[in-house]
Design a protein around this motif. Structure first.
Motif, PDB file in Angstrom:
ATOM      1  N   ARG B  30       0.821  -1.214   0.000  1.00  0.00           N
ATOM      2  CA  ARG B  30       0.000   0.000   0.000  1.00  0.00           C
ATOM      3  C   ARG B  30       0.857   1.267   0.000  1.00  0.00           C
ATOM      4  N   LYS B  31       1.890   1.286   0.846  1.00  0.00           N
ATOM      5  CA  LYS B  31       2.728   2.476   0.937  1.00  0.00           C
ATOM      6  C   LYS B  31       3.528   2.720  -0.345  1.00  0.00           C
ATOM      7  N   PHE B  34       1.126   3.967  -3.047  1.00  0.00           N
ATOM      8  CA  PHE B  34       0.731   5.365  -2.908  1.00  0.00           C
ATOM      9  C   PHE B  34       1.873   6.286  -3.321  1.00  0.00           C
ATOM     10  N   LYS B  35       3.074   5.912  -2.915  1.00  0.00           N
ATOM     11  CA  LYS B  35       4.233   6.722  -3.286  1.00  0.00           C
ATOM     12  C   LYS B  35       4.418   6.733  -4.802  1.00  0.00           C
ATOM     13  N   LEU B  38       1.985   9.130  -6.303  1.00  0.00           N
ATOM     14  CA  LEU B  38       2.405  10.528  -6.177  1.00  0.00           C
ATOM     15  C   LEU B  38       3.451  10.857  -7.237  1.00  0.00           C
ATOM     16  N   LYS B  39       4.346   9.902  -7.431  1.00  0.00           N
ATOM     17  CA  LYS B  39       5.392  10.098  -8.434  1.00  0.00           C
ATOM     18  C   LYS B  39       4.788  10.250  -9.827  1.00  0.00           C
ATOM     19  N   ALA B  42       2.967  13.650 -10.060  1.00  0.00           N
ATOM     20  CA  ALA B  42       3.895  14.774 -10.183  1.00  0.00           C
ATOM     21  C   ALA B  42       4.518  14.790 -11.581  1.00  0.00           C
ATOM     22  N   LYS B  46       4.279  17.579 -14.516  1.00  0.00           N
ATOM     23  CA  LYS B  46       5.491  18.116 -15.130  1.00  0.00           C
ATOM     24  C   LYS B  46       5.380  18.070 -16.657  1.00  0.00           C
ATOM     25  N   ARG B  47       4.900  16.953 -17.166  1.00  0.00           N
ATOM     26  CA  ARG B  47       4.745  16.813 -18.622  1.00  0.00           C
ATOM     27  C   ARG B  47       3.696  17.778 -19.154  1.00  0.00           C
ATOM     28  N   LYS B 160      -4.160  11.745   2.737  1.00  0.00           N
ATOM     29  CA  LYS B 160      -2.725  12.025   2.760  1.00  0.00           C
ATOM     30  C   LYS B 160      -2.296  13.194   1.867  1.00  0.00           C
ATOM     31  N   ALA B 161      -2.985  13.414   0.767  1.00  0.00           N
ATOM     32  CA  ALA B 161      -2.454  14.353  -0.230  1.00  0.00           C
ATOM     33  C   ALA B 161      -2.985  15.784  -0.106  1.00  0.00           C
TER      34      ALA B 161
END
Lengths: 643, 643
Positions: B30-31, B34-35, B38-39, B42, B46-47, B160-161
């Motif tokens: 799960r962690k 989720f990470k 986020l990546k 993001a 950016k694109r 979380k976000a």
């Protein structure tokens, strides 16, 4: 006696070591989950030994104790395949082979799996590609995977745990292919568990759900010319001699049907169990959950009071009971078949086969759909793992595919129906669950005499229209097939209609067995009355759902259909006050249910809240990934590349 | 222009950085998941910036670009709630509020979520318990969670976000409760992302599936007397003055309907997308998979050639197209509604609301079922995560519950139908998708003139029976309700029937829009003919499935029903040769489909085999846990405790 479904002793207090905790299973990684499963299985076996359930004095409990291991293996469901290593040897092995292998399996000195399906081959066993070629120079079979698609694929327990397997392969001797036979093959070293030379073993990867069957190592297996002694071919039905001659024994093939009836009977019982778990959760939560309907700031209405909720949920409650009773009856059928087989009476086998195949198909399909419906009936919270429903669904659905794909099985039922219709025309009297077809004169012409909504409470009225519908649909199909020049082509063309006819036949069986059950004594004041209502709900909701069948075959009129629907509404209102009691009656512990929504004490909201904080994502307030990804985004500091 | 659904540029070669890889998502904890999300989010942003999709010159692409972030968030599906922070401010914020908050949200200087539902309260917004009490002494609102059940629960991105939320709460001022209003509340520090004082934040725990919505931080939020400035109440429709007076603005409430129509239109479009993905996988794999039917050792038959497979799969293929066309039409409806709202013409709003509510309900329910059916149609391999189907199902099913529970929405449609039936009786002419009810004289009495199977290919014949069925079911309900003394009680008693009437009405809309689409020019030789066949399949499979409706309302005879079924079989045979082309036409990349079974090149088996080895369980040949649990079991060295 300990109860295997909830792991408690009849005498309180409940003995439940932490090793059996289930609440965090969906949070584990695949490797952790598998390790936890091994731990549970080993501990379960330890308890079985400690409770002395393995001795000869307890012979009748042995299969139960044995399957308990697999119960923990997949976290609530039994794996048919892994559990079939022993039945395969029992059914297809000689007495000598049984004496050699079964004790080791019973004691877990070896762990066996059932390696039949291949990457490219599932339901069609005759299409398997793995070869077992006899080499008379060494008195060995050479097991080989000649193609990629011949890789064994799916067997439960194969990937990581098993040391042995019953492998199904094409037997080739003296240059001739004798078709599919079973072979006992050692896969791993008993010293260090490493795969033996020439053997490739692995797990086939993640499956549906967070926990579910991911606790099971469904595996892939490839052979590169692996040699096994000749006596590891299962030789009860046919043998290969020292010289390589292929010979049939005089053991009749029909004996194998006994195992099939046994396995399918357990699947139907499991359907009832899974469905009743889901229904128990949904009914209890619907009694707690309140929504809308408040008058001037008063409390909202219990969701269970809404007619829409009742009309979706109560037929599933009724189905859970219906499947339980038909499952009990199947146990009797298994005994009956076994006795007849021992007496070499094979006359009822086709009927027993069609009946079990059909019941497996209809009950598993309906149960899978029903679990998901129960999940939806719990609204948003049903989507949380803590509700227990997502995992119950994910772990249950394979039942629609394994042990005979449900559509393939229904087509087998349909073939039997077509055969019976043809036989009835010649005057032959059908037996067992198909006996009603003998009443063809009446059933082809009868019109329901129902005139009021209450008339539908009469079991005879129900039975008549279900029989008429099933028979007329079968006869219709037979007539349409006969219009096509080739019988086989006709069967294939009409197969979608044949599926519907088969379902109609199987639903009739379930309705009939429910009605028959209620002709017995039922202990407990008022219990029989409640069950009668559920029986009526079960039958009438099917009538409503498949109204097109009943109307188009002409056994029911539109008005009678509307009366059935009206009666259904009344029955829902009558069942409502006892709905919670009717699911409490399943007597499931909170541990077994594994659902915060289905808690016996109804204290749902604090439990939901508490459960949330166990999630690994809540280990930190600021999530992992904030510094690397979220902060640069928020601070407008994402490094842009030049385009 | 880059295509957002597959993330490739129109000009080859495909630009697809490894950051967007999806194949291992179901294997992450799960962690990690989720990470990784986020990546992805993001990087996606950016694109978007790099490709300059954020500038004013690109205004029309902005919502698309924005939702792309959320697309990665849940690995293929868009989250309605998280995406509704901006629409809420747009719809309910004053111009000043929009000017202040929207630019920050567009640039991701803040991340907002939509905090409406509570632990004890879902569909019934009026039942929410969170309070926002105005304190004139400081010109602030005090946000508070007075009970456990008032905890905000489910909002996507909340756990979380998000740094901010639009929070719905009971507005209390001058001691009076003015009901539910929206407030912009900062939740976390913009410096270090820690929750602000008085605010409890967390994730609500694991959800259905291995990846699916577990990449989303659906959250829980509690307030302990948290103060926010008065100007963070969304004040477009009503205000609280400096003195604490509650005043309505002159902005009509109807304007909010525009957002609702917009959101539901996207949900219908998503249904078509999800369904077409599942169908694409199932059709392609059914063309590769072979089973049974071999003659004397020859190759087996493609599964796609079986009538049973066709009769289950082709109606879903037809549905995917049907939903796409009705989704396109809904886009037009949204424009139409928006224009009318701007001109203060609210006359078509009830019809537009009923129509979008109904389409949301029917298409999402059918799609959820269809994805699971496609999974089953892929046999055992459909149960593997590498098939893509388990995750597609798990990520899709919440659509049946969010943005209005499907049953609640259908009851709203039913209310509208009952109102329309009453109005028609008074001579009022209904408009839009309900206009057919004006033709009540004919539709209550007509009988289908269909006489041959081919007659069912005539769109007018189809439309007539679908209109007659829908109208008669609605009129039946109205008549039965009128028999109950209280109208409200009658509606509640009859609600299961009303659901069916609502479904009949919505299916008519979908059939009609499909037919209307085919009256337009369709480019490409032969394309229109293929679509006509799919249109007929869509309508006739519904007719067959709901035959009870058509027969009991008397617009179709049993013989005509049989003819429809006969025609259906012919259509399946005609569609078969083009089935693969009809799913290739969706133009999904392999990356987007994310399914080894649905690969464009059909090279399924090597891909399945290769994918298996990626599983973490295959990192070692001997599994973790062997030494501790498996070896002692096999070596009969489990330490037994004394009982």
């Amino acid at each position: 006696m300990p109860c295997f479904s909830c792991w408690k002793l009849d005498t309180q207090p409940i003995v439940r070591p932490m090793v059996f905790r289930k609440d965090t299973r969906t949070m584990l990684s695949r490797k952790e989950l598998f390790k936890d499963t091994l731990k549970k299985a080993a501990h379960a076996w330890k308890r079985i030994v400690e409770l002395r359930l393995t001795g000869p004095e307890d012979a009748q409990h042995k299969p139960q104790a044995f399957s308990t291991i697999y119960l923990f293996y997949v976290g609530g469901s039994k794996l048919a395949e892994a559990g079939m290593f022993v039945p395969a040897i029992k059914g297809q092995g000689t007495e000598e082979q049984q004496k050699k292998w079964l004790p080791m399996a019973y004691k877990f000195q070896i762990i066996g799996c059932y390696a039949q399906t291949e990457l490219g081959h599932g339901s069609n066993v005759q299409g398997l590609e793995t070869t077992a070629t006899f080499d008379p120079s060494t008195d060995e079979f050479v097991m080989h995977s000649p193609t990629l698609t011949s890789s064994k694929w799916w067997p439960g327990g194969l990937g990581k745990a098993s040391t042995h397997a019953v492998v199904y392969a094409r037997l080739i001797t003296e240059g001739k292919d004798y078709g599919i036979h079973g072979f006992i093959v050692q896969l791993r070293s008993l010293d260090d568990h490493s795969p033996l030379p020439g053997i490739t073993l692995g797990d086939i990867g993640g499956k549906f759900g967070s926990g579910a069957y991911n606790s099971m190592d469904n595996g892939v297996l490839r052979f590169d010319h692996v040699r096994i002694p000749r006596d590891q071919m299962l030789m009860r039905l046919s043998q290969v001699t020292r010289e390589g001659k292929y010979v049939h024994s005089d053991v009749p093939k029909q004996l194998l049907y006994g195992t099939m009836v046994y396995v399918r009977q357990t699947i139907v019982a499991d359907a009832s169990k899974a469905l009743s778990r889901a229904v128990c959760i949904a009914v209890r939560y619907s009694a707690i959950r309140k929504q809308f309907g408040s008058q001037a700031g008063g409390p909202e209405t219990q969701v269970l009071n809404y007619k829409t909720q009742q009309s979706r949920l109560f037929p599933l409650l009724a189905s859970a009971y219906a499947y339980r009773f038909v499952g009990q009856w199947l146990k009797w059928l298994y005994t009956d078949v076994t006795q007849k087989l021992e007496a070499k009476d094979y006359s009822t086998l086709p009927e027993a086969h069609a009946c079990t195949a059909g019941l497996k198909s209809v009950t598993t399909s309906a149960t899978a759909d029903a679990i998901e419906e129960c999940r939806k009936l719990c609204g948003g919270h049903g989507y949380l793992n803590s509700s227990g429903l997502p995992e119950l669904f994910a772990v249950y659905v394979p039942a629609c595919t394994y042990e005979g794909d449900n559509v393939v099985l229904l087509l087998q039922v349909a073939r039997f129906l077509m055969k019976t219709v043809a036989q009835v025309a010649t005057g032959k009297q059908p037996v067992g669950t198909i006996a009603y077809m003998g009443n063809i004169q009446h059933l082809m012409q009868c019109k329901s005499a129902v005139n009021t909504a209450e008339d539908w409470l009469n079991p005879a009225a129900i039975k008549e229209v279900f029989e008429a519908r099933a028979l007329r649909m079968a006869v219709n199909c037979a007539q349409n097939i006969s219009k096509v020049p080739s019988q086989e082509e006709g069967f294939s063309e009409l197969s979608p209609d044949l599926l519907e006819a088969a379902v109609a036949h199987v639903q009739l069986i379930i309705v009939t067995k429910f009605i028959e059950k209620l002709q017995e004594d039922i202990p407990g004041p008022g219990v029989k009355e409640q069950l009668q209502k559920l029986c009526s709900i079960y039958a009438l909701h099917l009538l409503h759902k498949h109204l097109g069948d009943f109307l188009s075959t002409g056994c029911v009129t539109a008005r009678q259909g509307a009366l059935a629907n009206e009666q259904l509404g009344k029955l829902y209102a009558q069942v409502r006050p006892n709905a919670v009691a009717l699911v409490d009656a399943f007597d499931y512990t909170d541990h077994y249910l594994g659902s915060v929504l289905g808690r016996y004490d109804g204290d749902v909201y604090p439990a939901l809240y508490e459960e949330a904080w166990k999630d690994p994502l809540n280990e930190t307030v600021v999530p992992d990934g904030y510094q690397e990804h979220l902060r640069p985004l928020l601070k407008q500091q994402l490094k842009l590349s030049r385009l």
